[in-house]
Design an enzyme around this catalytic site. Structure first.
Site, PDB file in Angstrom:
ATOM      1  N   ASP A 229       0.843  -1.196   0.000  1.00  0.00           N
ATOM      2  CA  ASP A 229       0.000   0.000   0.000  1.00  0.00           C
ATOM      3  C   ASP A 229       0.880   1.247   0.000  1.00  0.00           C
ATOM      4  O   ASP A 229       1.756   1.396   0.849  1.00  0.00           O
ATOM      5  CB  ASP A 229      -0.911  -0.014   1.230  1.00  0.00           C
ATOM      6  CG  ASP A 229      -2.044   0.992   1.090  1.00  0.00           C
ATOM      7  OD1 ASP A 229      -2.387   1.343  -0.067  1.00  0.00           O
ATOM      8  OD2 ASP A 229      -2.576   1.445   2.108  1.00  0.00           O
TER       9      ASP A 229
ATOM     10  N   GLN B  18      -2.819   2.984  15.224  1.00  0.00           N
ATOM     11  CA  GLN B  18      -1.782   3.416  14.267  1.00  0.00           C
ATOM     12  C   GLN B  18      -0.857   4.463  14.892  1.00  0.00           C
ATOM     13  O   GLN B  18       0.361   4.389  14.778  1.00  0.00           O
ATOM     14  CB  GLN B  18      -2.460   3.988  13.020  1.00  0.00           C
ATOM     15  CG  GLN B  18      -1.499   4.422  11.913  1.00  0.00           C
ATOM     16  CD  GLN B  18      -2.247   4.963  10.686  1.00  0.00           C
ATOM     17  OE1 GLN B  18      -3.475   5.009  10.654  1.00  0.00           O
ATOM     18  NE2 GLN B  18      -1.504   5.349   9.671  1.00  0.00           N
TER      19      GLN B  18
ATOM     20  N   ASP C 114      -8.799   0.496   2.507  1.00  0.00           N
ATOM     21  CA  ASP C 114      -7.754   0.121   3.461  1.00  0.00           C
ATOM     22  C   ASP C 114      -8.172   0.602   4.849  1.00  0.00           C
ATOM     23  O   ASP C 114      -7.752   1.650   5.319  1.00  0.00           O
ATOM     24  CB  ASP C 114      -6.419   0.757   3.022  1.00  0.00           C
ATOM     25  CG  ASP C 114      -5.279   0.425   3.968  1.00  0.00           C
ATOM     26  OD1 ASP C 114      -5.269  -0.689   4.501  1.00  0.00           O
ATOM     27  OD2 ASP C 114      -4.404   1.286   4.159  1.00  0.00           O
TER      28      ASP C 114
ATOM     29  N   THR D 184      -4.606   6.415   0.200  1.00  0.00           N
ATOM     30  CA  THR D 184      -5.799   7.254   0.203  1.00  0.00           C
ATOM     31  C   THR D 184      -5.775   8.263  -0.942  1.00  0.00           C
ATOM     32  O   THR D 184      -4.779   8.966  -1.129  1.00  0.00           O
ATOM     33  CB  THR D 184      -5.893   8.015   1.537  1.00  0.00           C
ATOM     34  OG1 THR D 184      -5.790   7.077   2.592  1.00  0.00           O
ATOM     35  CG2 THR D 184      -7.202   8.786   1.648  1.00  0.00           C
TER      36      THR D 184
ATOM     37  N   GLU E  59      -9.180   4.029  -1.916  1.00  0.00           N
ATOM     38  CA  GLU E  59      -7.963   3.847  -2.705  1.00  0.00           C
ATOM     39  C   GLU E  59      -8.278   3.142  -4.024  1.00  0.00           C
ATOM     40  O   GLU E  59      -9.342   2.550  -4.184  1.00  0.00           O
ATOM     41  CB  GLU E  59      -6.950   2.992  -1.925  1.00  0.00           C
ATOM     42  CG  GLU E  59      -6.672   3.531  -0.529  1.00  0.00           C
ATOM     43  CD  GLU E  59      -5.476   2.875   0.152  1.00  0.00           C
ATOM     44  OE1 GLU E  59      -4.814   2.014  -0.478  1.00  0.00           O
ATOM     45  OE2 GLU E  59      -5.211   3.237   1.312  1.00  0.00           O
TER      46      GLU E  59
ATOM     47  N   GLU F 241      -9.035  13.000   7.654  1.00  0.00           N
ATOM     48  CA  GLU F 241      -8.949  14.319   7.018  1.00  0.00           C
ATOM     49  C   GLU F 241     -10.299  15.034   7.024  1.00  0.00           C
ATOM     50  O   GLU F 241     -10.371  16.229   7.318  1.00  0.00           O
ATOM     51  CB  GLU F 241      -8.512  14.175   5.560  1.00  0.00           C
ATOM     52  CG  GLU F 241      -7.072  13.787   5.352  1.00  0.00           C
ATOM     53  CD  GLU F 241      -6.831  13.513   3.883  1.00  0.00           C
ATOM     54  OE1 GLU F 241      -6.741  14.467   3.104  1.00  0.00           O
ATOM     55  OE2 GLU F 241      -6.757  12.328   3.507  1.00  0.00           O
TER      56      GLU F 241
ATOM     57  N   GLU G 161     -10.243   4.079   4.114  1.00  0.00           N
ATOM     58  CA  GLU G 161      -9.392   4.815   3.172  1.00  0.00           C
ATOM     59  C   GLU G 161      -9.811   4.434   1.758  1.00  0.00           C
ATOM     60  O   GLU G 161      -9.788   3.256   1.390  1.00  0.00           O
ATOM     61  CB  GLU G 161      -7.904   4.506   3.409  1.00  0.00           C
ATOM     62  CG  GLU G 161      -7.394   5.120   4.709  1.00  0.00           C
ATOM     63  CD  GLU G 161      -5.884   5.038   4.891  1.00  0.00           C
ATOM     64  OE1 GLU G 161      -5.242   4.181   4.240  1.00  0.00           O
ATOM     65  OE2 GLU G 161      -5.348   5.842   5.683  1.00  0.00           O
TER      66      GLU G 161
ATOM     67  N   ARG H 191      -7.026   4.455  13.744  1.00  0.00           N
ATOM     68  CA  ARG H 191      -6.121   5.594  13.909  1.00  0.00           C
ATOM     69  C   ARG H 191      -5.454   5.651  15.276  1.00  0.00           C
ATOM     70  O   ARG H 191      -4.311   6.129  15.382  1.00  0.00           O
ATOM     71  CB  ARG H 191      -6.877   6.904  13.655  1.00  0.00           C
ATOM     72  CG  ARG H 191      -7.506   7.023  12.279  1.00  0.00           C
ATOM     73  CD  ARG H 191      -6.489   6.906  11.174  1.00  0.00           C
ATOM     74  NE  ARG H 191      -7.100   7.112   9.857  1.00  0.00           N
ATOM     75  CZ  ARG H 191      -6.484   6.827   8.717  1.00  0.00           C
ATOM     76  NH1 ARG H 191      -5.249   6.332   8.726  1.00  0.00           N
ATOM     77  NH2 ARG H 191      -7.083   7.025   7.564  1.00  0.00           N
TER      78      ARG H 191
ATOM     79  N   THR I 223      -8.758  -5.551   4.756  1.00  0.00           N
ATOM     80  CA  THR I 223      -8.728  -4.640   3.609  1.00  0.00           C
ATOM     81  C   THR I 223      -9.787  -5.151   2.637  1.00  0.00           C
ATOM     82  O   THR I 223      -9.795  -6.335   2.294  1.00  0.00           O
ATOM     83  CB  THR I 223      -7.343  -4.666   2.914  1.00  0.00           C
ATOM     84  OG1 THR I 223      -6.333  -4.369   3.886  1.00  0.00           O
ATOM     85  CG2 THR I 223      -7.276  -3.647   1.791  1.00  0.00           C
TER      86      THR I 223
ATOM     87  N   LYS J 126      -3.635  -1.637  10.360  1.00  0.00           N
ATOM     88  CA  LYS J 126      -4.063  -1.777   8.973  1.00  0.00           C
ATOM     89  C   LYS J 126      -4.356  -3.227   8.592  1.00  0.00           C
ATOM     90  O   LYS J 126      -5.090  -3.476   7.643  1.00  0.00           O
ATOM     91  CB  LYS J 126      -2.936  -1.280   8.045  1.00  0.00           C
ATOM     92  CG  LYS J 126      -2.542   0.169   8.251  1.00  0.00           C
ATOM     93  CD  LYS J 126      -3.460   1.088   7.499  1.00  0.00           C
ATOM     94  CE  LYS J 126      -2.917   2.503   7.486  1.00  0.00           C
ATOM     95  NZ  LYS J 126      -3.752   3.387   6.666  1.00  0.00           N
TER      96      LYS J 126
ATOM     97  N   ARG K  63       2.313  16.808  12.582  1.00  0.00           N
ATOM     98  CA  ARG K  63       3.558  17.610  12.497  1.00  0.00           C
ATOM     99  C   ARG K  63       3.245  18.944  11.849  1.00  0.00           C
ATOM    100  O   ARG K  63       3.598  19.186  10.695  1.00  0.00           O
ATOM    101  CB  ARG K  63       4.605  16.905  11.598  1.00  0.00           C
ATOM    102  CG  ARG K  63       5.125  15.567  12.060  1.00  0.00           C
ATOM    103  CD  ARG K  63       6.129  15.026  11.038  1.00  0.00           C
ATOM    104  NE  ARG K  63       5.590  15.021   9.694  1.00  0.00           N
ATOM    105  CZ  ARG K  63       4.863  14.034   9.179  1.00  0.00           C
ATOM    106  NH1 ARG K  63       4.641  12.951   9.863  1.00  0.00           N
ATOM    107  NH2 ARG K  63       4.386  14.129   7.951  1.00  0.00           N
TER     108      ARG K  63
ATOM    109  N   HIS L 156      -3.452  14.228   0.716  1.00  0.00           N
ATOM    110  CA  HIS L 156      -3.606  13.352   1.893  1.00  0.00           C
ATOM    111  C   HIS L 156      -2.366  13.462   2.779  1.00  0.00           C
ATOM    112  O   HIS L 156      -2.470  13.579   4.005  1.00  0.00           O
ATOM    113  CB  HIS L 156      -3.813  11.912   1.422  1.00  0.00           C
ATOM    114  CG  HIS L 156      -3.823  10.892   2.519  1.00  0.00           C
ATOM    115  ND1 HIS L 156      -4.836  10.809   3.456  1.00  0.00           N
ATOM    116  CD2 HIS L 156      -2.944   9.904   2.833  1.00  0.00           C
ATOM    117  CE1 HIS L 156      -4.574   9.809   4.290  1.00  0.00           C
ATOM    118  NE2 HIS L 156      -3.434   9.248   3.943  1.00  0.00           N
TER     119      HIS L 156
HETATM  120 CA    CA Z   1      -3.798   3.101   2.960  1.00  0.00          CA
END
Ligand code: CA
Length: 443
Positions: free
Chosen positions: A142, A254, A247, A374, A215, A388, A213, A251, A271, A267, A158, A149
């Site tokens: 992936d 993660q 996917d 994503t 994708e 997001e 996600e 969070r 999927t 993850k 960050r 994204h």
């Molecule tokens: Ca992904």
């Protein structure tokens, strides 16, 4: 014909005026007109086992049955691949055979074919089949190729440096887990995992931040030998076709586990993929120049650049993520669109991903699933994940039922869709990638 890395040509199988004798394939709203002809693997109630089929309107053409009746002349050489219970052998054969198959099936299903009555005996209503995974997926990789994204998720963790310096140099990826890839329709069970509590304690609990996600993935066609690389202008030769990928991501798990090595249990729990694989040949009219942000025209790496790729290395797909809560379902409210990004906005293309993946001599194998990461558009409203869309849960989505969502709740259904549109051509679609969130297992 697709050879030597050139993109598939537009030919009579893309003619928008070509009708099929399968009436539903001519409906304006179908995603599976005769110009599409995606491949998948299906089972029926009759217990005939997994078989390869082609979607046409609201029907599935059983390829083994068509072979049995002598309706696929000239394809005897690839009969074992067409009679298989997965697409792997067909994927391994490459573009020339895929082209021959497309043209033969197109001819068989085109209006006026003399053996349409016989062929109709090889059709199974889509409503009566159970779709399977299209391939035995040996490896799942992936990527992380949407700059929008990358920037918006980076801002959450960050704020001083949302986009890491490597993003513009190479397509970033992680190795996913192939064993937990499931076909559309199956549930996504809420995973348990270790997450960091407010006071710095850790607990093993059902995720409180389950996300999807949106994708686009591709299945590898012929692979490359260990030690061999794939020049960008030959990457086309190694792509069989595309499907939609969800996917699913936890969070909170993660955020705690991913440093410094990246995604793992956040993850690998599930999927979901759409069952139909739209071939590169069907996508020929929808190729486009990769769209890059102003001032960011060419990739910084020479191995990820070529003249022909700059012209048509991207594939334009209008994507859509839809959400239906359990309450909406009970109230008879349809899934509501929550994001509509376009695949042509990805910073890196599928071909650049394959080339980069093999650039150290890593061997890709037929049936491997390579996903885009994503897909998010320039605007936050067109982000392919809730992280997001809700700014990390701070700004909940408001739904037609009056409910709000920061992250997914049990009973929520996520539907992914994708269609390709271009003036002068029939619109083709990918079908759905759909799954409902199931509660975590009781401890
Ligand atoms: Ca992904």
């Amino acid at each position: 014909m697709s050879r030597g890395g050139t993109m598939p040509e537009i030919d009579h199988t893309h003619d928008a005026a070509a009708p099929s004798w399968v009436a539903s394939a001519n409906d304006a709203g179908t995603e599976f007109p005769i110009q599409n002809l995606p491949l998948g693997v299906f089972e029926t109630e009759r217990g005939t086992g997994a078989r390869i089929g082609v979607a046409i309107g609201d029907q599935v053409l059983d390829l083994a049955a068509a072979l049995d009746r002598g309706l696929l002349p000239g394809l005897q050489g690839m009969a074992p691949a067409l009679r298989a219970d997965s697409l792997n052998a067909l994927m391994a054969r490459g573009a020339a055979d895929r082209h021959r198959l497309r043209h033969t099936v197109f001819g068989l299903l085109e209006a006026g074919h003399s053996r349409s009555a016989e062929t109709s005996g090889c059709l199974v209503p889509m409503a009566l089949v159970r779709m399977q995974l299209p391939a035995r997926i040996g490896d799942f990789t992936d990527f992380f190729t949407s700059i929008h994204h990358a920037r918006r998720t980076g801002e959450l963790s960050r704020p001083d440096m949302p986009l890491l310096p490597n993003f513009r140099h190479l397509p970033i990826a992680y190795h996913g887990r192939a064993s937990s890839v499931v076909v559309s329709g199956g549930p996504c069970m809420r995973p348990r995992g270790q997450a960091l509590g407010m006071s710095g304690d850790t607990r093993y609990v059902p995720t409180q931040k389950l996300d999807f996600e949106l994708e686009v993935g591709c299945y590898v066609g012929p692979g490359n030998a260990l030690g061999e690389t794939i020049p960008l202008d030959q990457a086309e030769d190694h792509v069989f076709g595309l499907s939609l990928v969800n996917d699913w991501s936890a969070r909170d798990i993660q955020r705690w586990e991913a440093q410094p090595l990246g995604p793992f249990l956040a993850k690998s729990f599930t999927t979901s993929v759409s069952p139909w694989v739209v071939t590169l040949e069907a996508l020929a009219p929808f190729r486009t120049a990769p769209r890059r942000p102003p001032g960011d025209d060419a990739p910084l790496s020479a191995t990820l650049t070529s003249t022909s790729h700059a012209r048509h290395g991207a594939i334009e797909i209008a994507l859509q993520a839809l959400l239906q809560t359990g309450q909406m379902s009970r109230d008879g409210l349809a899934p509501t669109p929550i994001a509509q990004p376009r695949f042509g906005d990805q910073y890196w293309t599928l071909f650049q991903m394959l080339t980069h993946h093999a650039s150290n001599g890593c061997n890709l194998r037929s049936g491997d699933l390579i996903s885009s990461g994503t897909v998010s558009g320039p605007e936050r409203a067109d982000s392919g994940c809730l992280l997001e869309l809700t700014a990390g849960g701070r700004e909940p989505l408001r739904l037609p039922s009056g409910e709000e969502r920061r992250f997914l709740e049990d009973g929520d259904t996520v539907v992914l869709r994708g269609v390709c549109r271009r003036d002068g051509f029939r619109t083709i679609g990918f079908g759905e990638c759909r799954a409902q969130v199931a509660p975590a297992n009781q401890e």
